[in-house]
Design a protein around this motif. Structure first.
Motif, PDB file in Angstrom:
ATOM      1  N   ASP A  32     -20.544  43.795 -21.892  1.00  0.00           N
ATOM      2  CA  ASP A  32     -20.080  43.750 -23.281  1.00  0.00           C
ATOM      3  C   ASP A  32     -20.997  42.915 -24.162  1.00  0.00           C
ATOM      4  O   ASP A  32     -21.011  43.073 -25.394  1.00  0.00           O
ATOM      5  N   ASN A  37     -20.469  40.278 -30.822  1.00  0.00           N
ATOM      6  CA  ASN A  37     -19.115  40.486 -31.353  1.00  0.00           C
ATOM      7  C   ASN A  37     -18.587  39.316 -32.170  1.00  0.00           C
ATOM      8  O   ASN A  37     -17.411  39.276 -32.521  1.00  0.00           O
ATOM      9  N   GLY A 193     -20.133  53.761 -20.516  1.00  0.00           N
ATOM     10  CA  GLY A 193     -20.228  52.311 -20.485  1.00  0.00           C
ATOM     11  C   GLY A 193     -21.167  51.765 -19.433  1.00  0.00           C
ATOM     12  O   GLY A 193     -21.424  50.553 -19.402  1.00  0.00           O
TER      13      GLY A 193
END
Length: 245
Positions: A32, A37, A193
């Motif tokens: 991730d 983020n 992913g």
């Protein structure tokens, strides 16, 4: 809506900052962290510092040391010799259906890499217009187990394309393929992913559940090879370094 000091701090983070290989820390890094983020600044910077300085060869060596598999797909080659890495968005279609490519462009997220499994390579499902649209949407690259076209344009575009074939003809805008589902290419299972890295040497796919372990091993490979280069420059031969002499 009020803006907090923390919001301003995150907004002003320097995402172009990089650290030296010797200072990279991959603590708590996950797949991730390929995307910033707002909360993973250190992980993102350290991961970018590694991946921007390693090759597909080094990642393959690292993954092979973990899984006894290289992660490579031999028939897929670089079209324009660009390096790229990121999470995979999968698509599967027929060579007669380039419409699925258009749908995939609209469905993938910013920073994703489109990975197409195509049944047949007698028609191209990708070319200049698709690359232009994908790049404008923030997609990082396209990988095709099948054919691309418009090489006169792709070779000069700053958008990485990898394919197993190329030809001038295309099919139709049918849009009948599947998006973001598991695919299998040359015996390798590829899930949405999973991690992709490709460069002039070829491509490597790493399962997302082995990403963190592979990154740690890749850092070890990079440091080891850097030390070998230093030893060669100091006068030793490769045979001496690896213990053959």
């Amino acid at each position: 809506m009020s803006i907090s000091p923390k919001d301003l701090l995150n907004k002003n983070k320097n995402l172009n900052k990089r650290v030296d290989i010797a200072e990279i820390s991959l603590d708590n890094v996950s797949i991730d962290d390929l995307k910033y983020n707002g909360k993973n600044y250190n992980q993102y910077i350290n991961l970018m510092s590694l991946l921007e300085n390693v090759s597909a060869c080094q990642v393959s060596d690292a993954y092979n040391g973990i899984s006894k598999r290289p992660g490579t797909i031999q028939d897929i080659r670089p079209i324009n010799n660009k390096k790229v890495f990121g999470p995979i968005f999968t698509a599967q279609t027929d060579s007669d259906d380039w419409g699925t490519s258009a749908l995939a462009i609209d469905s993938a997220g910013e920073g994703d890499i489109l990975f197409f499994k195509v049944d047949g390579d007698d028609k191209a499902i990708w070319g200049e217009l698709a690359s232009t649209c994908a790049q404008n949407n923030g997609i990082k690259a396209t990988v095709i187990y099948g054919a691309a076209r418009d090489l006169d344009a792709l070779l000069h575009m700053d958008y990485p394309v990898f394919a197993s074939n190329f030809c001038p003809n295309a099919g139709s805008a049918l849009g009948l393929g599947a998006l973001n589902e598991s695919i299998e290419v040359e015996g390798i299972n590829i899930d949405p992913g999973d991690f992709f890295i490709g460069d002039e040497s070829g491509i490597v796919v790493i399962p997302q559940d082995l990403f963190a372990k592979t990154m740690l091993a890749t850092l070890e490979v990079k440091v080891k090879e850097s030390n070998i280069i230093d030893a060669i420059e100091s006068g030793k031969t490769l045979a001496e370094i690896v213990g053959l002499k």
